[in-house]
Design a protein around this motif. Structure first.
Motif, PDB file in Angstrom:
ATOM      1  N   ASN A  46       0.830  -1.206   0.000  1.00  0.00           N
ATOM      2  CA  ASN A  46       0.000   0.000   0.000  1.00  0.00           C
ATOM      3  C   ASN A  46       0.868   1.261   0.000  1.00  0.00           C
ATOM      4  O   ASN A  46       2.094   1.190  -0.081  1.00  0.00           O
ATOM      5  CB  ASN A  46      -1.003  -0.036   1.165  1.00  0.00           C
ATOM      6  N   ASN A  47       0.238   2.417   0.150  1.00  0.00           N
ATOM      7  CA  ASN A  47       0.958   3.682   0.040  1.00  0.00           C
ATOM      8  C   ASN A  47       1.772   4.054   1.279  1.00  0.00           C
ATOM      9  O   ASN A  47       2.370   5.120   1.324  1.00  0.00           O
ATOM     10  CB  ASN A  47      -0.006   4.815  -0.325  1.00  0.00           C
ATOM     11  N   LEU A  48       1.826   3.204   2.276  1.00  0.00           N
ATOM     12  CA  LEU A  48       2.684   3.441   3.434  1.00  0.00           C
ATOM     13  C   LEU A  48       4.117   2.992   3.181  1.00  0.00           C
ATOM     14  O   LEU A  48       4.990   3.168   4.023  1.00  0.00           O
ATOM     15  CB  LEU A  48       2.133   2.719   4.670  1.00  0.00           C
ATOM     16  N   CYS A  49       4.379   2.430   2.014  1.00  0.00           N
ATOM     17  CA  CYS A  49       5.710   1.919   1.684  1.00  0.00           C
ATOM     18  C   CYS A  49       6.745   3.042   1.718  1.00  0.00           C
ATOM     19  O   CYS A  49       6.553   4.106   1.122  1.00  0.00           O
ATOM     20  CB  CYS A  49       5.689   1.278   0.301  1.00  0.00           C
ATOM     21  N   THR A  50       7.852   2.802   2.414  1.00  0.00           N
ATOM     22  CA  THR A  50       8.941   3.780   2.499  1.00  0.00           C
ATOM     23  C   THR A  50      10.046   3.495   1.496  1.00  0.00           C
ATOM     24  O   THR A  50      11.008   4.245   1.412  1.00  0.00           O
ATOM     25  CB  THR A  50       9.549   3.797   3.912  1.00  0.00           C
ATOM     26  N   GLY A  51       9.939   2.382   0.764  1.00  0.00           N
ATOM     27  CA  GLY A  51      10.928   2.058  -0.252  1.00  0.00           C
ATOM     28  C   GLY A  51      12.173   1.370   0.262  1.00  0.00           C
ATOM     29  O   GLY A  51      13.184   1.324  -0.431  1.00  0.00           O
ATOM     30  N   CYS A  52      12.131   0.814   1.453  1.00  0.00           N
ATOM     31  CA  CYS A  52      13.336   0.194   2.021  1.00  0.00           C
ATOM     32  C   CYS A  52      13.739  -1.078   1.283  1.00  0.00           C
ATOM     33  O   CYS A  52      14.913  -1.407   1.204  1.00  0.00           O
ATOM     34  CB  CYS A  52      13.153  -0.090   3.503  1.00  0.00           C
ATOM     35  N   GLY A  53      12.779  -1.823   0.766  1.00  0.00           N
ATOM     36  CA  GLY A  53      13.076  -3.029   0.005  1.00  0.00           C
ATOM     37  C   GLY A  53      13.323  -4.276   0.825  1.00  0.00           C
ATOM     38  O   GLY A  53      13.669  -5.326   0.282  1.00  0.00           O
ATOM     39  N   ILE A  54      13.134  -4.212   2.129  1.00  0.00           N
ATOM     40  CA  ILE A  54      13.338  -5.395   2.966  1.00  0.00           C
ATOM     41  C   ILE A  54      12.379  -6.505   2.557  1.00  0.00           C
ATOM     42  O   ILE A  54      12.748  -7.669   2.506  1.00  0.00           O
ATOM     43  CB  ILE A  54      13.174  -5.063   4.468  1.00  0.00           C
ATOM     44  N   CYS A  55      11.151  -6.156   2.213  1.00  0.00           N
ATOM     45  CA  CYS A  55      10.168  -7.169   1.818  1.00  0.00           C
ATOM     46  C   CYS A  55      10.672  -7.966   0.615  1.00  0.00           C
ATOM     47  O   CYS A  55      10.507  -9.188   0.551  1.00  0.00           O
ATOM     48  CB  CYS A  55       8.817  -6.535   1.515  1.00  0.00           C
ATOM     49  N   ALA A  56      11.311  -7.297  -0.332  1.00  0.00           N
ATOM     50  CA  ALA A  56      11.839  -7.983  -1.510  1.00  0.00           C
ATOM     51  C   ALA A  56      12.990  -8.913  -1.126  1.00  0.00           C
ATOM     52  O   ALA A  56      13.179  -9.963  -1.738  1.00  0.00           O
ATOM     53  CB  ALA A  56      12.308  -6.971  -2.552  1.00  0.00           C
ATOM     54  N   GLN A  57      13.739  -8.545  -0.082  1.00  0.00           N
ATOM     55  CA  GLN A  57      14.860  -9.365   0.363  1.00  0.00           C
ATOM     56  C   GLN A  57      14.404 -10.621   1.108  1.00  0.00           C
ATOM     57  O   GLN A  57      15.108 -11.634   1.094  1.00  0.00           O
ATOM     58  CB  GLN A  57      15.797  -8.547   1.251  1.00  0.00           C
ATOM     59  N   ILE A  58      13.240 -10.554   1.766  1.00  0.00           N
ATOM     60  CA  ILE A  58      12.802 -11.705   2.561  1.00  0.00           C
ATOM     61  C   ILE A  58      11.795 -12.594   1.850  1.00  0.00           C
ATOM     62  O   ILE A  58      11.509 -13.687   2.320  1.00  0.00           O
ATOM     63  CB  ILE A  58      12.232 -11.272   3.927  1.00  0.00           C
ATOM     64  N   CYS A  59      11.266 -12.163   0.714  1.00  0.00           N
ATOM     65  CA  CYS A  59      10.257 -12.951   0.005  1.00  0.00           C
ATOM     66  C   CYS A  59      10.891 -14.206  -0.587  1.00  0.00           C
ATOM     67  O   CYS A  59      11.760 -14.120  -1.454  1.00  0.00           O
ATOM     68  CB  CYS A  59       9.616 -12.121  -1.105  1.00  0.00           C
ATOM     69  N   PRO A  60      10.471 -15.407  -0.138  1.00  0.00           N
ATOM     70  CA  PRO A  60      11.079 -16.637  -0.650  1.00  0.00           C
ATOM     71  C   PRO A  60      10.725 -16.928  -2.100  1.00  0.00           C
ATOM     72  O   PRO A  60      11.411 -17.698  -2.758  1.00  0.00           O
ATOM     73  CB  PRO A  60      10.534 -17.729   0.287  1.00  0.00           C
ATOM     74  N   SER A  61       9.678 -16.291  -2.612  1.00  0.00           N
ATOM     75  CA  SER A  61       9.258 -16.515  -4.007  1.00  0.00           C
ATOM     76  C   SER A  61       9.822 -15.460  -4.959  1.00  0.00           C
ATOM     77  O   SER A  61       9.526 -15.496  -6.147  1.00  0.00           O
ATOM     78  CB  SER A  61       7.732 -16.474  -4.107  1.00  0.00           C
ATOM     79  N   SER A  62      10.562 -14.500  -4.414  1.00  0.00           N
ATOM     80  CA  SER A  62      11.067 -13.355  -5.212  1.00  0.00           C
ATOM     81  C   SER A  62       9.920 -12.676  -5.948  1.00  0.00           C
ATOM     82  O   SER A  62      10.064 -12.255  -7.092  1.00  0.00           O
ATOM     83  CB  SER A  62      12.148 -13.806  -6.186  1.00  0.00           C
ATOM     84  N   ALA A  63       8.787 -12.582  -5.273  1.00  0.00           N
ATOM     85  CA  ALA A  63       7.581 -12.027  -5.895  1.00  0.00           C
ATOM     86  C   ALA A  63       7.446 -10.522  -5.690  1.00  0.00           C
ATOM     87  O   ALA A  63       6.570  -9.907  -6.266  1.00  0.00           O
ATOM     88  CB  ALA A  63       6.342 -12.729  -5.335  1.00  0.00           C
ATOM     89  N   ILE A  64       8.310  -9.931  -4.866  1.00  0.00           N
ATOM     90  CA  ILE A  64       8.237  -8.486  -4.625  1.00  0.00           C
ATOM     91  C   ILE A  64       9.383  -7.848  -5.396  1.00  0.00           C
ATOM     92  O   ILE A  64      10.545  -8.142  -5.174  1.00  0.00           O
ATOM     93  CB  ILE A  64       8.288  -8.164  -3.130  1.00  0.00           C
ATOM     94  N   LEU A  65       9.014  -6.962  -6.300  1.00  0.00           N
ATOM     95  CA  LEU A  65       9.979  -6.379  -7.230  1.00  0.00           C
ATOM     96  C   LEU A  65       9.942  -4.868  -7.178  1.00  0.00           C
ATOM     97  O   LEU A  65       8.884  -4.264  -6.974  1.00  0.00           O
ATOM     98  CB  LEU A  65       9.668  -6.833  -8.651  1.00  0.00           C
ATOM     99  N   GLU A  66      11.104  -4.261  -7.398  1.00  0.00           N
ATOM    100  CA  GLU A  66      11.163  -2.810  -7.502  1.00  0.00           C
ATOM    101  C   GLU A  66      10.571  -2.389  -8.827  1.00  0.00           C
ATOM    102  O   GLU A  66      10.809  -3.011  -9.864  1.00  0.00           O
ATOM    103  CB  GLU A  66      12.598  -2.306  -7.394  1.00  0.00           C
ATOM    104  N   VAL A  67       9.779  -1.339  -8.807  1.00  0.00           N
ATOM    105  CA  VAL A  67       9.128  -0.813 -10.001  1.00  0.00           C
ATOM    106  C   VAL A  67       9.944   0.349 -10.527  1.00  0.00           C
ATOM    107  O   VAL A  67      10.299   1.264  -9.765  1.00  0.00           O
ATOM    108  CB  VAL A  67       7.691  -0.333  -9.670  1.00  0.00           C
ATOM    109  N   GLU A  68      10.232   0.336 -11.805  1.00  0.00           N
ATOM    110  CA  GLU A  68      10.936   1.464 -12.420  1.00  0.00           C
ATOM    111  C   GLU A  68       9.979   2.631 -12.546  1.00  0.00           C
ATOM    112  O   GLU A  68       8.839   2.470 -12.960  1.00  0.00           O
ATOM    113  CB  GLU A  68      11.467   1.066 -13.798  1.00  0.00           C
ATOM    114  N   ARG A  69      10.429   3.822 -12.196  1.00  0.00           N
ATOM    115  CA  ARG A  69       9.590   5.029 -12.321  1.00  0.00           C
ATOM    116  C   ARG A  69      10.024   5.817 -13.514  1.00  0.00           C
ATOM    117  O   ARG A  69      11.095   5.895 -13.906  1.00  0.00           O
ATOM    118  CB  ARG A  69       9.686   5.887 -11.089  1.00  0.00           C
TER     119      ARG A  69
END
Length: 104
Positions: free
Chosen positions: A81-104
């Motif tokens: 959601n919009n509370l994301c601070t952009g730290c990227g920890i979620c992408a580092q811990i996701c075992p499925s590599s399903a969380i990706l950085e979006v290019e702006r």
């Protein structure tokens, strides 16, 4: 003499290693986390990195268990959601590599 560790809290593995070294050190140890305050960064107009959940999400909920307020579940998939601070920890811990950085 003591030990001073400086870590980037957005680098989960490096941060954990720094805390482990501090814990294992027999004397006084200090861990310094170097990242700008999220509140100040937003006020200054800095745009955080954006992340999204791909269809690879397996619904394991590990990201939710991490405790980030920006991750919620919609059906059987995680959503950021919009509370994301952009730290990227979620992408580092996701075992499925399903969380990706979006290019702006």
């Amino acid at each position: 003499a003591g030990l001073v560790e400086t870590v980037d809290p957005y680098d989960l593995e490096g941060t954990m290693e720094g805390f482990q070294r501090a814990k294992d050190f027999p004397g006084l140890s200090v861990v310094i986390a170097r990242q700008p305050c999220v509140i100040k960064a937003r006020r200054s107009g800095t745009r955080p990195r954006a992340f999204q959940v791909s269809d690879e999400c397996q619904g394991c909920r590990i990201c939710v268990e991490y405790g980030c307020p920006a991750i919620e579940f919609e059906g059987e998939m995680a959503k950021i959601n919009n509370l994301c601070t952009g730290c990227g920890i979620c992408a580092q811990i996701c075992p499925s590599s399903a969380i990706l950085e979006v290019e702006r």
